[in-house]
Design an enzyme around this catalytic site. Structure first.
Site, PDB file in Angstrom:
ATOM      1  CG  ASP A 106      -1.955   1.059   1.232  1.00 20.51           C
ATOM      2  OD1 ASP A 106      -2.894   1.041   0.550  1.00 20.51           O
ATOM      3  OD2 ASP A 106      -1.629   2.187   2.054  1.00 20.51           O
ATOM      4  CG  HIS A 305      -5.793  -2.614  -0.482  1.00 23.71           C
ATOM      5  ND1 HIS A 305      -5.005  -2.498  -1.546  1.00 23.71           N
ATOM      6  CD2 HIS A 305      -5.187  -2.244   0.813  1.00 23.71           C
ATOM      7  CE1 HIS A 305      -3.789  -1.556  -1.015  1.00 23.71           C
ATOM      8  NE2 HIS A 305      -4.210  -1.280   0.235  1.00 23.71           N
TER       9      HIS A 305
END
Length: 328
Positions: A106, A305
């Site tokens: 991320d 994610h």
């Protein structure tokens, strides 16, 4: 046979430009620096630390400045990318090492990429999870984000720009907000296709309005959520959100490196259900030019994610196999 030190997780504090940085360390061997994203901590690497240690590496997961037990500078502009890169260099030096492989997820992927770009003498390889490398340059970030979503909804990155705004949503119920945010971007709990996108805020609304209201994702237990929540209840969210509030400063700071490739060996792992990889598919397509020493780009089918937590065994195998190919 695995030596005893690899089984012991050690916590320590080192001096860095941020002030002090907390890290968790496991194993001995070549240094692998693990950098988390939003809204996480060193703990997001809890399933990688023992696997990398067992494979013969010194795995070190930091709390990025503003998170966890690391220092939290008061100034908003203390969270610009150049400062975070300087922290990473300081960690390597504080650990008595000359170089490291840097792996990020991320925002940590962006930090890892910038570390490799700006300090190739320190970071000899870069592993990028979830967010693909896109070279500096292009239009001003906030101008781009302001036009995503149109007049009927606001992109979450724009929503995060104003100091205090997102904090006022999150901090009264940190645990509940985190549970919803993690679920919204996890493969097994994310909203179905056609439902309102949790990356956007309706006029007058909040981000959490579009979070799923159901069970935790399969990768996250109640006890693990407690760990994350306890850290953010103690620190607040401002340090974490300040990363988003420096994107225009980063754009200016990194302008001299516009279009620059990362020439060290690299690895990318993303999830097919992660908006970071679908929205940035052009960046993945450009890897032959932007990551010329890329070993492989893996897209894990049906993964969301939180990739190293959703698919720890697969990510651990891909990381250790790649690390084994690097010169030490």
């Amino acid at each position: 046979m695995r030596s005893e030190p690899t089984s012991v997780l050690r916590h320590r504090i080192v001096e860095a430009p941020a002030g002090r940085l907390h890290l968790a360390e496991q194993g001995t061997g070549p240094l692998v620096l693990l950098v988390h994203g939003f809204p996480e901590s060193w703990y997001s690497w809890r399933r990688q630390l023992p696997a990398l240690a067992a494979a013969g590496f010194r795995a070190v997961a930091i709390d990025v400045r503003g998170y966890g037990r690391s220092s939290k500078p008061a100034a908003t502009d203390a969270y610009r990318m150049l400062d975070l890169v300087a922290d990473n260099v300081a960690v390597v030096r504080a650990l008595g090492e000359e170089s490291a492989v840097v792996v990020g997820h991320d925002w940590g992927s962006n930090i890892a990429a910038a570390s490799a770009l700006l300090h190739p003498e320190v970071f000899r390889a870069a592993g990028l999870l979830s967010v693909p490398y896109a070279p500096p340059g292009g239009p001003r970030p906030t101008d781009v984000f302001d036009h995503i979503g149109g007049p009927d909804q606001e992109f979450y990155v724009s929503y995060f720009q104003e100091p205090g705004r997102a904090e006022s949503e999150i901090e009264p119920d940190v645990r509940g907000w985190l549970a919803g945010f993690y679920a919204a971007l996890s493969a097994d709990t994310m909203p179905a296709e056609g439902e309102p996108d949790p990356h956007f805020v309706a006029p007058g609304g909040q981000l959490r309005d579009r979070f799923p209201d159901g069970p935790l994702p399969g990768w996250l237990s109640e006890e693990e959520l407690d760990v994350y929540a306890a850290e953010f209840e103690r620190t607040g969210l401002t340090g974490a959100l300040n990363r988003y509030r420096n994107m225009d400063r980063d754009w200016e700071d990194l302008a001299p490196h516009s279009g620059a490739a990362i020439k060290q060996p690299s690895l990318f792992i993303g999830g097919t259900l992660d908006a970071s990889t679908t929205w940035m598919s052009d960046a993945i397509d450009a890897f032959p030019a932007t990551l010329p020493a890329l070993s492989a780009a893996h897209l894990l089918d049906g993964c969301g994610h939180w990739i190293q937590q959703e698919r720890p065994d697969e990510v651990n195998r891909l990381l250790t196999d790649w690390l084994a190919t690097l010169e030490h």
